[in-house]
Design an enzyme around this catalytic site. Structure first.
Site, short mmCIF file in Angstrom:
data_model
loop_
_atom_site.label_atom_id
_atom_site.label_comp_id
_atom_site.label_asym_id
_atom_site.label_seq_id
_atom_site.Cartn_x
_atom_site.Cartn_y
_atom_site.Cartn_z
N MET A 14 15.67 50.93 20.50
CA MET A 14 16.20 51.93 20.76
C MET A 14 17.81 51.51 19.14
O MET A 14 17.75 50.98 18.53
CB MET A 14 16.84 51.39 21.69
CG MET A 14 16.37 51.57 23.34
SD MET A 14 16.84 51.12 24.44
CE MET A 14 17.07 49.47 24.30
N CYS A 16 20.33 54.32 19.64
CA CYS A 16 21.51 55.54 20.26
C CYS A 16 21.66 55.68 21.90
O CYS A 16 20.35 55.14 21.77
CB CYS A 16 21.52 56.30 19.17
SG CYS A 16 20.17 57.70 19.76
N CYS A 19 18.62 56.83 22.93
CA CYS A 19 17.67 56.29 23.75
C CYS A 19 17.44 55.68 24.51
O CYS A 19 16.22 55.19 25.68
CB CYS A 19 17.53 55.23 22.16
SG CYS A 19 17.28 56.21 20.50
N TYR A 68 9.08 54.16 22.18
CA TYR A 68 10.00 52.89 21.86
C TYR A 68 8.82 51.40 22.57
O TYR A 68 7.57 51.50 22.65
CB TYR A 68 11.02 52.39 22.88
CG TYR A 68 11.73 53.98 22.83
CD1 TYR A 68 12.58 53.26 21.44
CD2 TYR A 68 11.72 55.36 23.08
CE1 TYR A 68 13.86 54.95 21.73
CE2 TYR A 68 12.68 56.25 22.90
CZ TYR A 68 13.63 55.61 22.23
OH TYR A 68 14.39 56.91 21.88
N CYS A 129 40.31 51.33 37.19
CA CYS A 129 40.98 50.39 35.71
C CYS A 129 39.99 51.08 34.54
O CYS A 129 41.14 52.12 33.49
CB CYS A 129 41.36 49.24 35.49
SG CYS A 129 41.98 48.80 34.51
N CYS A 134 44.30 52.19 34.10
CA CYS A 134 45.19 51.63 33.75
C CYS A 134 45.30 51.83 31.73
O CYS A 134 45.36 52.13 30.88
CB CYS A 134 44.79 49.97 33.71
SG CYS A 134 44.16 48.91 34.99
N CYS A 551 75.00 32.66 16.62
CA CYS A 551 73.62 32.61 16.92
C CYS A 551 72.31 31.82 17.57
O CYS A 551 72.78 30.54 17.42
CB CYS A 551 73.41 32.41 15.19
SG CYS A 551 71.74 32.09 15.23
N CYS A 552 71.26 32.21 18.32
CA CYS A 552 70.55 31.94 18.64
C CYS A 552 70.55 30.80 20.23
O CYS A 552 70.86 29.47 20.46
CB CYS A 552 70.76 30.29 17.27
SG CYS A 552 69.85 30.94 15.84
C1 LIG Z 1 47.10 56.03 36.75
C2 LIG Z 1 46.66 54.42 37.01
C3 LIG Z 1 47.67 53.24 36.03
C4 LIG Z 1 47.32 52.40 36.39
N1 LIG Z 1 47.80 51.16 35.78
C5 LIG Z 1 47.21 49.89 36.33
C6 LIG Z 1 48.02 48.94 35.07
O1 LIG Z 1 48.54 49.57 34.10
N2 LIG Z 1 47.57 47.60 34.95
C7 LIG Z 1 47.30 47.04 36.24
O2 LIG Z 1 47.17 46.39 36.59
N3 LIG Z 1 46.76 48.08 37.38
C8 LIG Z 1 46.90 49.24 36.89
N4 LIG Z 1 46.40 50.56 38.15
C9 LIG Z 1 46.02 49.66 39.14
C10 LIG Z 1 44.49 49.02 38.71
O3 LIG Z 1 43.36 50.02 38.62
C11 LIG Z 1 43.68 49.03 40.07
O4 LIG Z 1 44.38 48.07 40.97
C12 LIG Z 1 42.53 48.41 39.70
O5 LIG Z 1 41.25 49.18 39.39
C13 LIG Z 1 41.52 47.83 41.30
O6 LIG Z 1 40.14 47.95 41.69
P1 LIG Z 1 39.19 47.37 42.43
O7 LIG Z 1 37.90 46.79 41.60
O8 LIG Z 1 39.39 47.71 44.02
O9 LIG Z 1 38.80 49.10 42.49
P2 LIG Z 1 38.15 50.32 41.82
O10 LIG Z 1 37.92 50.26 40.41
O11 LIG Z 1 38.28 51.20 41.59
O12 LIG Z 1 36.76 49.26 42.28
C14 LIG Z 1 36.17 50.42 43.22
C15 LIG Z 1 34.58 51.01 43.78
O13 LIG Z 1 33.76 51.53 44.07
C16 LIG Z 1 32.94 52.03 44.26
N5 LIG Z 1 32.34 53.03 45.89
C17 LIG Z 1 33.45 53.37 46.75
N6 LIG Z 1 32.82 53.19 47.59
C18 LIG Z 1 31.97 52.62 47.28
C19 LIG Z 1 30.54 52.51 48.41
N7 LIG Z 1 29.99 53.10 49.75
N8 LIG Z 1 29.86 52.32 47.44
C20 LIG Z 1 29.24 51.70 46.03
N9 LIG Z 1 30.43 52.02 45.90
C21 LIG Z 1 31.15 52.37 45.96
C22 LIG Z 1 34.23 53.26 43.63
O14 LIG Z 1 33.44 54.44 43.29
C23 LIG Z 1 34.40 52.65 42.55
O15 LIG Z 1 33.79 52.51 41.30
C24 LIG Z 1 46.53 51.77 37.51
C25 LIG Z 1 46.10 52.69 38.59
C26 LIG Z 1 45.93 53.96 38.26
C27 LIG Z 1 45.20 54.91 38.80
#
Ligand SMILES: Cc1cc2nc3c(=O)[nH]c(=O)nc-3n(C[C@H](O)[C@H](O)[C@H](O)COP(=O)(O)OP(=O)(O)OC[C@H]3O[C@@H](n4cnc5c(N)ncnc54)[C@H](O)[C@@H]3O)c2cc1C
Length: 554
Positions: A14, A16, A19, A68, A129, A134, A551-552
């Site tokens: 593989m 890429c 692949c 492969y 995230c 994030c 300072c400091c």
């Molecule tokens: C715009 C934005 C910016 C952010 N910035 C930050 C930051 O800078 N710093 C920070 O600390 N936090 C940040 N956050 C928050 C952070 O992203 C979340 O707190 C974190 O990702 C939550 O993780 P989690 O695993 O709980 O949920 P998620 O990452 O949402 O994972 C849940 C997963 O479960 C899956 N799922 C749902 N239902 C089912 C089901 N029935 N069966 C199977 N799978 C399922 C979903 O598809 C998803 O992939 C941000 C959030 C947003 C929206």
């Protein structure tokens, strides 16, 4: 249902991403294969879940046909049947539902403790995230900061090149980073843990230890729910009909709008508002509560309002939106502020009014898992639900929605579920960062919260213009406010508004968590010409007039 096996294969040839897709298709085409995954081409590995007794030569042959070479290197039973006591039969010790940061941390902890783990993900691996939270937001923020700084430098006459923003390219760079980080931090990591099986599918609980994944039944020993949260919009008349951007769509807009209304002025709304304003969009931020960043210290909200307004954002607080309409491709928000009816218009509308837990359709209540008013899963201090075999972690708990809390939850709950460790959730001290420029970073109690809890409060507030680093950098925006308990001298809270404030806050977090007193901080040296030295100056400010220091921070 037939007995199943999990087979691991070494794959050669593989080169890429496509692949990997070809090999995956080839494996899935073999009779008796239920699931096949090739996490990343450069790992040279594949996993297959197939009916027990499958001939490995069939798999090798199918892969050879697509160009492969593949050889089975390990196989073991992989099952779903419950044991006599109705619990897992040992073949799936832990089933984690949701493949975001919480789910990953739990799955890895389970594997490290020596258990067999299944991680179920309904959509893109990595969750919020890395895909829509994030990572994309912070890389866009940094791109726009650079662009904005270049403009400032031109303004000050130390840079001459003129340049306008190439927005599609900014978005393409963001997408590239998301792809890279999803691979490096999720797909590749998963592939490194043979004890973790990744299943694609939507899971729901069926009672007791039962889980159904797209119609297939499983009975793992313990279940961990990590299904995250989704953007939520308030029930405003017309909003459902007009359609609008949520944070996920706003991070992926291919065309820069001329103007944008942002409903909601907490972290996500403010970060996105500043991204678009710096890219050249005319942005109006609308908040129902009396101030932006409404859960932060009031001094921070008002200073940040001033800085954002100086950059050209319009900030409207205390505005109750009653109706949203669309006319001539424009969004019109009607409502009132202090009893006066007002309307705001723009080409785009972003609703950033919070996130709600993903708990609908999961079969939770039928399985003895209790939910709160906002659909959040209710857990005890060990993150266990009312069903003793089901734990919940991350954003689905509806509190402290940060990725580092999600990861902490995952490790803690996996250990508790699998070993009965009895670890207790403790997040009172955690820092929260809003990645505006300047950033807000805070930890512990605000002055108001400390007084409400009955502490004998002492406060020190220092403007960044007294911090040498800020003067040298010619950026004196912001302030540091410290809250301490006058009777014990312990630090209760730290609230910072400053460029890169997120890099400073952890010193205060350690002080709050481990009971370091104001006098201990005062007698600790801080490096000169760092913003962190501002913390030391703020500590001195409890007793001295810091404007009269040499300072400091002496
Ligand atoms: C715009 C934005 C910016 C952010 N910035 C930050 C930051 O800078 N710093 C920070 O600390 N936090 C940040 N956050 C928050 C952070 O992203 C979340 O707190 C974190 O990702 C939550 O993780 P989690 O695993 O709980 O949920 P998620 O990452 O949402 O994972 C849940 C997963 O479960 C899956 N799922 C749902 N239902 C089912 C089901 N029935 N069966 C199977 N799978 C399922 C979903 O598809 C998803 O992939 C941000 C959030 C947003 C929206």
């Amino acid at each position: 249902m037939a007995e199943l096996e999990r087979l691991e294969l070494n794959v050669r040839g593989m080169t890429c991403d496509s692949c990997a897709v070809h090999v995956e298709h080839a494996l899935k085409s073999v009779k008796g294969v239920h699931e096949a995954q090739v996490p990343a081409w450069d790992l040279g590995q594949a996993t297959v879940v197939a009916e027990a007794g499958i001939d490995p030569a069939w798999l090798s042959e199918a892969v050879r046909h697509s160009g492969y070479l593949a050889k089975v290197r390990a196989r073991r039973p992989w099952g779903q049947a419950g044991g006599a006591d109705g619990r897992g039969d040992g073949r799936i010790d832990l089933m984690v539902i949701g493949g975001g940061s919480a789910g990953f941390a739990a799955a890895i902890k389970g594997a490290e403790l020596g258990f067999q783990v299944v991680l179920v993900e309904a959509s893109q691996i990595g969750g919020t995230c890395v895909n829509v939270g994030c990572v994309p937001s912070k890389t866009l923020i940094r791109s726009l900061e650079q662009y904005h700084l270049a403009g400032e430098r031109r303004f000050r006459g130390i840079e001459t090149n003129q340049g306008s923003i190439d927005w599609p390219r900014v978005i393409a760079h963001k997408d590239e980073l998301v792809r890279e980080m999803r691979k490096a931090k999720y797909s590749d990591v998963l592939a490194a843990y043979p004890q973790i099986t990744h299943l694609e599918g939507r899971a729901r609980l069926t009672g007791g230890n039962g889980v159904e994944i797209d119609g297939e039944a499983f009975t793992p020993g313990k279940i961990l729910i990590a299904t995250g949260a989704s953007p939520w919009a308030p029930p405003i008349a017309g909003l459902g009909e007009v359609g609008y951007l949520d944070s996920e769509a706003a991070l992926d807009l291919q065309d820069l709008p001329h103007s944008l209304l942002v409903l909601g002025a907490n972290a996500v709304g403010l970060e996105l508002a500043q991204i678009y304003a710096r890219a050249g969009t005319k942005v109006t931020v609308i908040e129902l509560l009396p101030r932006i960043a409404p859960f932060e210290d009031e001094a921070i909200s008002s200073a940040l309002t001033e800085y954002l307004e100086e950059e050209g954002l319009q900030i409207v607080t205390g505005f109750a939106t009653s109706r949203v309409e669309q006319a001539d491709a424009r969004y019109i928000l009607s409502g009132s502020r202090d009893g006066v009816d007002l309307k705001f218009e723009a080409a785009q509308l972003l609703v950033a009014t919070g996130r709600r837990p993903n708990t609908a359709g999961l079969g939770l209540e039928e399985s003895g898992v209790r939910l709160g008013e906002r659909g959040e899963i209710l857990v005890d201090e060990h993150l266990r639900t009312d069903n003793p075999d089901v734990y919940a972690i991350g954003d689905v708990l509806g509190r402290d929605m940060f990725v580092y809390v999600a990861a902490y939850d995952g490790m803690l709950a996996a250990e508790n579920a699998l070993t009965g460790a009895g670890r207790v959730y403790d997040a009172d001290y955690i820092a929260r960062v809003t990645f505006t420029d300047p950033q807000i970073a805070s930890a512990g109690l605000t002055e108001v919260q400390a007084r409400e809890r009955g502490y004998e409060v002492k406060v020190s507030t220092l403007e960044m213009k007294h911090v040498p680093r800020a003067l040298a950098a010619r950026d004196t925006r912001g302030l540091i406010k410290l809250v301490a308990d006058a009777s014990t001298d312990r630090l209760l809270g730290a609230h910072i508004l400053a460029p890169e404030a997120g890099e400073i806050i952890q010193t205060a977090v350690l002080a709050i968590r481990f009971g370091i007193t104001v006098s201990e901080l005062r007698s600790t040296m801080f490096p000169y010409l760092t913003n962190a030295e501002g913390l030391k100056l703020a500590v001195l400010g409890f007793e001295k007039d810091v404007t009269m220091l040499s300072c400091c921070a002496g």
